[in-house]
Write a protein that holds these residues in place. Structure first.
Motif, PDB file in Angstrom:
ATOM      1  N   ALA A  65     -73.418 -67.849  13.061  1.00 51.96           N
ATOM      2  CA  ALA A  65     -74.794 -68.236  13.389  1.00 51.96           C
ATOM      3  C   ALA A  65     -75.706 -67.010  13.410  1.00 51.96           C
ATOM      4  O   ALA A  65     -76.827 -67.048  12.896  1.00 51.96           O
ATOM      5  N   ALA A  66     -75.221 -65.920  13.985  1.00 50.78           N
ATOM      6  CA  ALA A  66     -76.020 -64.694  14.033  1.00 50.78           C
ATOM      7  C   ALA A  66     -76.250 -64.135  12.632  1.00 50.78           C
ATOM      8  O   ALA A  66     -77.363 -63.715  12.297  1.00 50.78           O
ATOM      9  N   LEU A  67     -75.222 -64.141  11.783  1.00 49.04           N
ATOM     10  CA  LEU A  67     -75.380 -63.656  10.413  1.00 49.04           C
ATOM     11  C   LEU A  67     -76.373 -64.501   9.627  1.00 49.04           C
ATOM     12  O   LEU A  67     -77.204 -63.970   8.887  1.00 49.04           O
ATOM     13  N   GLU A  68     -76.305 -65.802   9.826  1.00 47.97           N
ATOM     14  CA  GLU A  68     -77.248 -66.697   9.147  1.00 47.97           C
ATOM     15  C   GLU A  68     -78.686 -66.384   9.577  1.00 47.97           C
ATOM     16  O   GLU A  68     -79.595 -66.290   8.747  1.00 47.97           O
ATOM     17  N   PHE A  69     -78.881 -66.180  10.872  1.00 49.01           N
ATOM     18  CA  PHE A  69     -80.209 -65.828  11.366  1.00 49.01           C
ATOM     19  C   PHE A  69     -80.665 -64.486  10.795  1.00 49.01           C
ATOM     20  O   PHE A  69     -81.788 -64.347  10.311  1.00 49.01           O
ATOM     21  N   LEU A  70     -79.782 -63.480  10.862  1.00 42.70           N
ATOM     22  CA  LEU A  70     -80.140 -62.148  10.388  1.00 42.70           C
ATOM     23  C   LEU A  70     -80.477 -62.142   8.895  1.00 42.70           C
ATOM     24  O   LEU A  70     -81.434 -61.490   8.468  1.00 42.70           O
ATOM     25  N   GLU A  71     -79.704 -62.869   8.111  1.00 36.77           N
ATOM     26  CA  GLU A  71     -79.996 -62.953   6.679  1.00 36.77           C
ATOM     27  C   GLU A  71     -81.355 -63.592   6.442  1.00 36.77           C
ATOM     28  O   GLU A  71     -82.053 -63.260   5.499  1.00 36.77           O
ATOM     29  N   GLY A  72     -81.754 -64.492   7.334  1.00 37.86           N
ATOM     30  CA  GLY A  72     -83.039 -65.168   7.216  1.00 37.86           C
ATOM     31  C   GLY A  72     -84.238 -64.298   7.548  1.00 37.86           C
ATOM     32  O   GLY A  72     -85.357 -64.605   7.132  1.00 37.86           O
ATOM     33  N   ILE A  73     -84.027 -63.202   8.293  1.00 40.92           N
ATOM     34  CA  ILE A  73     -85.176 -62.362   8.631  1.00 40.92           C
ATOM     35  C   ILE A  73     -85.485 -61.331   7.553  1.00 40.92           C
ATOM     36  O   ILE A  73     -86.498 -60.642   7.628  1.00 40.92           O
TER      37      ILE A  73
END
Length: 91
Positions: A65-73
């Motif tokens: 979940a954190a990686l998905e968020f980080l990739e989105g920023i």
């Protein structure tokens, strides 16, 4: 901007138990795991990394979940990966 980035432990060298080789989105680097002393860590475990130190052990769902968020920023995450790619921990 400095981010905490999830990484998966790939290896913990038996002669350097305060370091682990960690994979962060394809970038592999040595990370200091000394702050997690006393917590059982092994390859396949996920840790939250900031400035070369593992700050906490996290589960895989939280890491994804954190990686998905980080990739989105976008750029901030790319900058952090570039800094990680260029860094090294020397003993």
């Amino acid at each position: 901007m400095c981010l905490g980035i999830p990484g998966e432990i790939v290896e913990i060298p038996p002669d350097q138990t305060d370091l682990a080789r960690v994979d962060v989105s394809g970038v592999r680097r040595a990370v200091n795991i000394g702050l997690l002393d006393g917590q059982p860590l092994r390859p396949g475990d996920w840790v939250l990394i900031h400035v070369g130190f593992a700050l906490s052990k996290i589960d895989e769902a939280e890491a994804r979940a954190a990686l998905e968020f980080l990739e989105g920023i976008g750029q901030a995450y790319e900058d952090e990966l570039a800094a990680l790619r260029d860094s090294s921990i020397e003993r």
